[in-house]
Enzyme design. Structure first.
Site, PDB file in Angstrom:
ATOM      1  N   ARG A  49     -35.946  35.937 -54.363  1.00  0.00           N
ATOM      2  CA  ARG A  49     -36.935  34.861 -54.521  1.00  0.00           C
ATOM      3  C   ARG A  49     -38.252  35.368 -55.091  1.00  0.00           C
ATOM      4  NH1 ARG A  49     -36.455  33.283 -48.348  1.00  0.00           N
ATOM      5  NH2 ARG A  49     -36.478  35.554 -48.363  1.00  0.00           N
ATOM      6  N   TYR A 158     -20.214  43.037 -37.148  1.00  0.00           N
ATOM      7  CA  TYR A 158     -20.103  41.892 -36.226  1.00  0.00           C
ATOM      8  C   TYR A 158     -19.545  40.658 -36.921  1.00  0.00           C
ATOM      9  CZ  TYR A 158     -25.048  40.711 -37.548  1.00  0.00           C
ATOM     10  OH  TYR A 158     -26.220  40.413 -38.204  1.00  0.00           O
ATOM     11  N   LYS A 173     -21.727  35.840 -41.753  1.00  0.00           N
ATOM     12  CA  LYS A 173     -21.050  37.025 -42.294  1.00  0.00           C
ATOM     13  C   LYS A 173     -19.539  36.912 -42.079  1.00  0.00           C
ATOM     14  CE  LYS A 173     -24.591  39.744 -43.648  1.00  0.00           C
ATOM     15  NZ  LYS A 173     -24.818  40.231 -45.005  1.00  0.00           N
ATOM     16  N   GLY A 200     -22.993  50.059 -41.063  1.00  0.00           N
ATOM     17  CA  GLY A 200     -23.659  50.149 -39.761  1.00  0.00           C
ATOM     18  C   GLY A 200     -25.147  50.230 -40.016  1.00  0.00           C
TER      19      GLY A 200
HETATM   20  C1  HXC Z   1     -37.244  32.342 -34.226  1.00  0.00           C
HETATM   21  C2  HXC Z   1     -37.650  31.894 -36.444  1.00  0.00           C
HETATM   22  C3  HXC Z   1     -37.938  33.266 -36.700  1.00  0.00           C
HETATM   23  C4  HXC Z   1     -37.861  34.166 -35.603  1.00  0.00           C
HETATM   24  C5  HXC Z   1     -38.165  32.166 -38.558  1.00  0.00           C
HETATM   25  N1  HXC Z   1     -37.809  31.269 -37.622  1.00  0.00           N
HETATM   26  N2  HXC Z   1     -38.242  33.400 -38.015  1.00  0.00           N
HETATM   27  N3  HXC Z   1     -37.301  31.440 -35.241  1.00  0.00           N
HETATM   28  N4  HXC Z   1     -37.508  33.665 -34.383  1.00  0.00           N
HETATM   29  N5  HXC Z   1     -38.102  35.463 -35.753  1.00  0.00           N
HETATM   30  C6  HXC Z   1     -37.626  29.832 -37.818  1.00  0.00           C
HETATM   31  C7  HXC Z   1     -38.903  29.131 -38.287  1.00  0.00           C
HETATM   32  O1  HXC Z   1     -39.751  28.796 -37.205  1.00  0.00           O
HETATM   33  C8  HXC Z   1     -38.309  27.896 -38.973  1.00  0.00           C
HETATM   34  O2  HXC Z   1     -37.890  26.942 -38.030  1.00  0.00           O
HETATM   35  C9  HXC Z   1     -37.033  28.414 -39.607  1.00  0.00           C
HETATM   36  O3  HXC Z   1     -36.683  29.605 -38.870  1.00  0.00           O
HETATM   37  C10 HXC Z   1     -37.193  28.772 -41.078  1.00  0.00           C
HETATM   38  O4  HXC Z   1     -38.291  29.683 -41.196  1.00  0.00           O
HETATM   39  P1  HXC Z   1     -38.970  30.027 -42.585  1.00  0.00           P
HETATM   40  O5  HXC Z   1     -39.956  31.100 -42.347  1.00  0.00           O
HETATM   41  O6  HXC Z   1     -39.417  28.764 -43.248  1.00  0.00           O
HETATM   42  O7  HXC Z   1     -37.683  30.550 -43.374  1.00  0.00           O
HETATM   43  P2  HXC Z   1     -37.555  31.207 -44.790  1.00  0.00           P
HETATM   44  O8  HXC Z   1     -38.878  31.238 -45.503  1.00  0.00           O
HETATM   45  O9  HXC Z   1     -36.388  30.585 -45.440  1.00  0.00           O
HETATM   46  O10 HXC Z   1     -37.237  32.765 -44.430  1.00  0.00           O
HETATM   47  C11 HXC Z   1     -35.989  33.159 -44.017  1.00  0.00           C
HETATM   48  C12 HXC Z   1     -36.081  34.224 -42.908  1.00  0.00           C
HETATM   49  C13 HXC Z   1     -36.995  35.410 -43.341  1.00  0.00           C
HETATM   50  C14 HXC Z   1     -34.641  34.696 -42.661  1.00  0.00           C
HETATM   51  C15 HXC Z   1     -36.651  33.611 -41.665  1.00  0.00           C
HETATM   52  O11 HXC Z   1     -37.023  36.402 -42.319  1.00  0.00           O
HETATM   53  C16 HXC Z   1     -36.567  36.032 -44.646  1.00  0.00           C
HETATM   54  O12 HXC Z   1     -37.011  35.630 -45.711  1.00  0.00           O
HETATM   55  N6  HXC Z   1     -35.669  37.022 -44.600  1.00  0.00           N
HETATM   56  C17 HXC Z   1     -35.118  37.709 -45.804  1.00  0.00           C
HETATM   57  C18 HXC Z   1     -34.890  39.163 -45.598  1.00  0.00           C
HETATM   58  C19 HXC Z   1     -34.125  39.526 -44.337  1.00  0.00           C
HETATM   59  O13 HXC Z   1     -34.018  38.762 -43.382  1.00  0.00           O
HETATM   60  N7  HXC Z   1     -33.656  40.739 -44.338  1.00  0.00           N
HETATM   61  C20 HXC Z   1     -32.913  41.321 -43.206  1.00  0.00           C
HETATM   62  C21 HXC Z   1     -31.474  41.400 -43.516  1.00  0.00           C
HETATM   63  S1  HXC Z   1     -30.814  42.475 -42.343  1.00  0.00           S
HETATM   64  P3  HXC Z   1     -38.766  25.601 -37.705  1.00  0.00           P
HETATM   65  O14 HXC Z   1     -37.910  24.836 -36.750  1.00  0.00           O
HETATM   66  O15 HXC Z   1     -40.050  26.106 -37.104  1.00  0.00           O
HETATM   67  O16 HXC Z   1     -38.959  24.914 -39.015  1.00  0.00           O
HETATM   68  C22 HXC Z   1     -29.268  42.062 -41.947  1.00  0.00           C
HETATM   69  C23 HXC Z   1     -28.631  43.112 -41.079  1.00  0.00           C
HETATM   70  C24 HXC Z   1     -27.270  42.734 -40.624  1.00  0.00           C
HETATM   71  O17 HXC Z   1     -28.760  41.077 -42.319  1.00  0.00           O
HETATM   72  C25 HXC Z   1     -26.649  43.639 -39.576  1.00  0.00           C
HETATM   73  C26 HXC Z   1     -27.406  44.728 -38.951  1.00  0.00           C
HETATM   74  C27 HXC Z   1     -26.661  45.516 -37.923  1.00  0.00           C
HETATM   75  P1  NAP Z   2     -33.573  43.440 -47.163  1.00  0.00           P
HETATM   76  O1  NAP Z   2     -34.273  44.516 -47.906  1.00  0.00           O
HETATM   77  O2  NAP Z   2     -34.398  42.478 -46.367  1.00  0.00           O
HETATM   78  O3  NAP Z   2     -32.635  42.678 -48.176  1.00  0.00           O
HETATM   79  C1  NAP Z   2     -32.404  41.298 -48.188  1.00  0.00           C
HETATM   80  C2  NAP Z   2     -32.640  40.791 -49.593  1.00  0.00           C
HETATM   81  O4  NAP Z   2     -32.184  39.444 -49.697  1.00  0.00           O
HETATM   82  C3  NAP Z   2     -34.104  40.822 -50.014  1.00  0.00           C
HETATM   83  O5  NAP Z   2     -34.226  41.491 -51.251  1.00  0.00           O
HETATM   84  C4  NAP Z   2     -34.475  39.353 -50.175  1.00  0.00           C
HETATM   85  O6  NAP Z   2     -35.423  39.208 -51.225  1.00  0.00           O
HETATM   86  C5  NAP Z   2     -33.118  38.743 -50.511  1.00  0.00           C
HETATM   87  N1  NAP Z   2     -33.045  37.318 -50.175  1.00  0.00           N
HETATM   88  C6  NAP Z   2     -33.291  36.750 -48.978  1.00  0.00           C
HETATM   89  N2  NAP Z   2     -33.173  35.423 -49.067  1.00  0.00           N
HETATM   90  C7  NAP Z   2     -32.828  35.138 -50.336  1.00  0.00           C
HETATM   91  C8  NAP Z   2     -32.583  33.935 -51.041  1.00  0.00           C
HETATM   92  N3  NAP Z   2     -32.637  32.739 -50.446  1.00  0.00           N
HETATM   93  N4  NAP Z   2     -32.261  34.018 -52.358  1.00  0.00           N
HETATM   94  C9  NAP Z   2     -32.199  35.209 -52.975  1.00  0.00           C
HETATM   95  N5  NAP Z   2     -32.433  36.385 -52.369  1.00  0.00           N
HETATM   96  C10 NAP Z   2     -32.748  36.344 -51.054  1.00  0.00           C
HETATM   97  O7  NAP Z   2     -32.540  44.065 -46.097  1.00  0.00           O
HETATM   98  P2  NAP Z   2     -31.358  45.162 -46.246  1.00  0.00           P
HETATM   99  O8  NAP Z   2     -31.321  45.885 -44.966  1.00  0.00           O
HETATM  100  O9  NAP Z   2     -31.499  45.902 -47.519  1.00  0.00           O
HETATM  101  O10 NAP Z   2     -30.062  44.233 -46.323  1.00  0.00           O
HETATM  102  C11 NAP Z   2     -29.223  44.190 -47.459  1.00  0.00           C
HETATM  103  C12 NAP Z   2     -27.835  43.733 -47.061  1.00  0.00           C
HETATM  104  O11 NAP Z   2     -27.235  44.689 -46.178  1.00  0.00           O
HETATM  105  C13 NAP Z   2     -27.773  42.401 -46.340  1.00  0.00           C
HETATM  106  O12 NAP Z   2     -26.617  41.685 -46.737  1.00  0.00           O
HETATM  107  C14 NAP Z   2     -27.633  42.812 -44.886  1.00  0.00           C
HETATM  108  O13 NAP Z   2     -27.041  41.813 -44.108  1.00  0.00           O
HETATM  109  C15 NAP Z   2     -26.738  44.017 -45.041  1.00  0.00           C
HETATM  110  N6  NAP Z   2     -26.729  44.938 -43.919  1.00  0.00           N
HETATM  111  C16 NAP Z   2     -27.801  45.742 -43.693  1.00  0.00           C
HETATM  112  C17 NAP Z   2     -27.746  46.658 -42.655  1.00  0.00           C
HETATM  113  C18 NAP Z   2     -28.869  47.615 -42.398  1.00  0.00           C
HETATM  114  O14 NAP Z   2     -28.787  48.388 -41.441  1.00  0.00           O
HETATM  115  N7  NAP Z   2     -29.886  47.655 -43.218  1.00  0.00           N
HETATM  116  C19 NAP Z   2     -26.607  46.716 -41.834  1.00  0.00           C
HETATM  117  C20 NAP Z   2     -25.542  45.869 -42.086  1.00  0.00           C
HETATM  118  C21 NAP Z   2     -25.613  44.982 -43.144  1.00  0.00           C
HETATM  119  P3  NAP Z   2     -36.540  38.019 -51.291  1.00  0.00           P
HETATM  120  O15 NAP Z   2     -37.209  37.981 -49.963  1.00  0.00           O
HETATM  121  O16 NAP Z   2     -37.407  38.428 -52.440  1.00  0.00           O
HETATM  122  O17 NAP Z   2     -35.778  36.756 -51.595  1.00  0.00           O
END
Ligand code: HXC
Ligand code: NAP
Length: 293
Positions: A49, A158, A173, A200
């Site tokens: 994004r 998971y 997932k 992991g």
């Molecule tokens: C509770 C939460 C929250 C939190 C957001 N919300 N964060 N609720 N606890 N920590 C709620 C908000 O209040 C809102 O609900 C709704 O979720 C949407 O929030 P937004 O901030 O508007 O969402 P958005 O801008 O779409 O952002 C999405 C996001 C954000 C997921 C919340 O963190 C993001 O952009 N993430 C992208 C990168 C990311 O997450 N990377 C990690 C991947 S790691 P309401 O009801 O108030 O409207 C991964 C690892 C997997 O996947 C496995 C590891 C072992």
């Molecule tokens: P990260 O850096 O937060 O990567 C997530 C990416 O997704 C960001 O670049 C984010 O960019 C993008 N993204 C989020 N919402 C999006 C949307 N609506 N449209 C387009 N792009 C979007 O975290 P990471 O740890 O590298 O994770 C990468 C992948 O590995 C994920 O699938 C995660 O589930 C998986 N994974 C990670 C771990 C770990 O230990 N790190 C373990 C298991 C699996 P923008 O915010 O700019 O959109």
């Protein structure tokens, strides 16, 4: 040079001129994999994004590898934006050989504290977003009668065990893994392979800020849950991903490869708790078990 687990594994030029899309390629693991693909000669398009972050990452990577990286802003939750991304890559370089579904969203929370909107925030990125990308590029590849195309999807362990406190992510997932295995069969006839990686813990800013905020990682001694007692190094994942999108893996289809130091199995084996038994205790236990004849 001595070879180690963090050495680049594939031969130089292994991805020469391959066109690869990495969603979420501007940060974390997506950026690491993009950098390695680019080093191996690929033309990589990165999308997410935030355009500013993508442009910065693209420049950094091209400066390092000497190969162009194409940044394009796209919110994968919106199918029209995914179609625009697809068309932009076509105009720039042509049809991609590989799509790496890496973008995701996640955070920890007791499920009963989640609003319906918070639940959707995760499902919409991970499940619906990955579906949007897969459908848009899959349709294109099929219409082109392309052969030898690859989807590589990043899931988690998971996806099959489930996990508390990340229920929307686990559900999404699991859906991505089901899609991977389903399309591996359905689209094999079109020359499209579908595989997945379940990493992991690999430290990234994005995941750590949302899953292990502050000093949680140290406090809970997270690496202790991993039989190998360490987290993954990005190059270990890069090597696996590069193999899985390269011609070397052409017979691999419908596979999910776990790269987690044995983490998910740690709590699965019924007798794994015996890890805590000392040598002296084993001497005693051996006597007892032998006397059970
Ligand atoms: C509770 C939460 C929250 C939190 C957001 N919300 N964060 N609720 N606890 N920590 C709620 C908000 O209040 C809102 O609900 C709704 O979720 C949407 O929030 P937004 O901030 O508007 O969402 P958005 O801008 O779409 O952002 C999405 C996001 C954000 C997921 C919340 O963190 C993001 O952009 N993430 C992208 C990168 C990311 O997450 N990377 C990690 C991947 S790691 P309401 O009801 O108030 O409207 C991964 C690892 C997997 O996947 C496995 C590891 C072992
Ligand atoms: P990260 O850096 O937060 O990567 C997530 C990416 O997704 C960001 O670049 C984010 O960019 C993008 N993204 C989020 N919402 C999006 C949307 N609506 N449209 C387009 N792009 C979007 O975290 P990471 O740890 O590298 O994770 C990468 C992948 O590995 C994920 O699938 C995660 O589930 C998986 N994974 C990670 C771990 C770990 O230990 N790190 C373990 C298991 C699996 P923008 O915010 O700019 O959109």
């Amino acid at each position: 040079m001595a070879i180690s687990h963090t050495s680049p594994m594939l031969p130089e030029g292994a991805l020469q001129d391959k066109i690869i899309l990495v969603t979420g390629g501007g940060s974390g693991l997506g950026k690491s994999m993009t950098t390695y693909f680019s080093k191996l000669g690929a033309k990589v398009a990165i999308s997410s994004r935030k355009m500013e972050r993508l442009e910065k990452a693209a420049k950094e990577i091209s400066d390092e590898t000497g190969n162009e990286v194409f940044p394009f802003a796209c919110d994968i939750r919106d199918y029209a934006q995914v179609e625009a991304l697809r068309d932009a890559i076509q105009d720039k370089w042509g049809s991609p050989d590989v799509v790496l579904n890496n973008a995701a969203g996640n955070f920890i929370s007791p499920t009963e504290r989640l609003s319906a909107n918070a639940f959707d925030a995760i499902i919409d990125i991970v499940l619906k977003g990955t579906k949007n990308v897969t459908l848009a590029f899959g349709k294109k590849w099929i219409a082109e009668k392309a052969t030898d195309r690859v989807f590589l999807n990043i899931v988690t362990t998971y996806a099959w065990t489930g996990s508390s406190y990340v229920v929307p992510s686990a559900m999404a997932k699991a859906g991505v893994l089901a899609m991977t295995r389903s399309l591996a069969i359905e689209w094999a006839k079109y020359g499209i392979r579908s595989n997945a990686i379940a990493p992991g813990p690999f430290p990234t800013e994005g995941a750590w800020a949302r899953l292990l905020p502050g000093d949680t990682s140290e406090k809970l001694n997270v690496v202790n849950q991993i039989p190998l007692r360490r987290s993954g190094e990005h190059q270990e994942l890069n090597n696996l991903a590069a193999y899985m999108v390269s011609p070397f893996s052409r017979y691999m289809n419908g596979e999910v490869v776990t790269l987690d130091g044995g983490e998910w199995l740690q709590d699965a084996g019924q007798l794994n708790f015996l890890e805590a038994v000392s040598e002296q205790e084993w001497d005693m236990l051996e006597k007892l078990t032998k006397s059970a004849k």
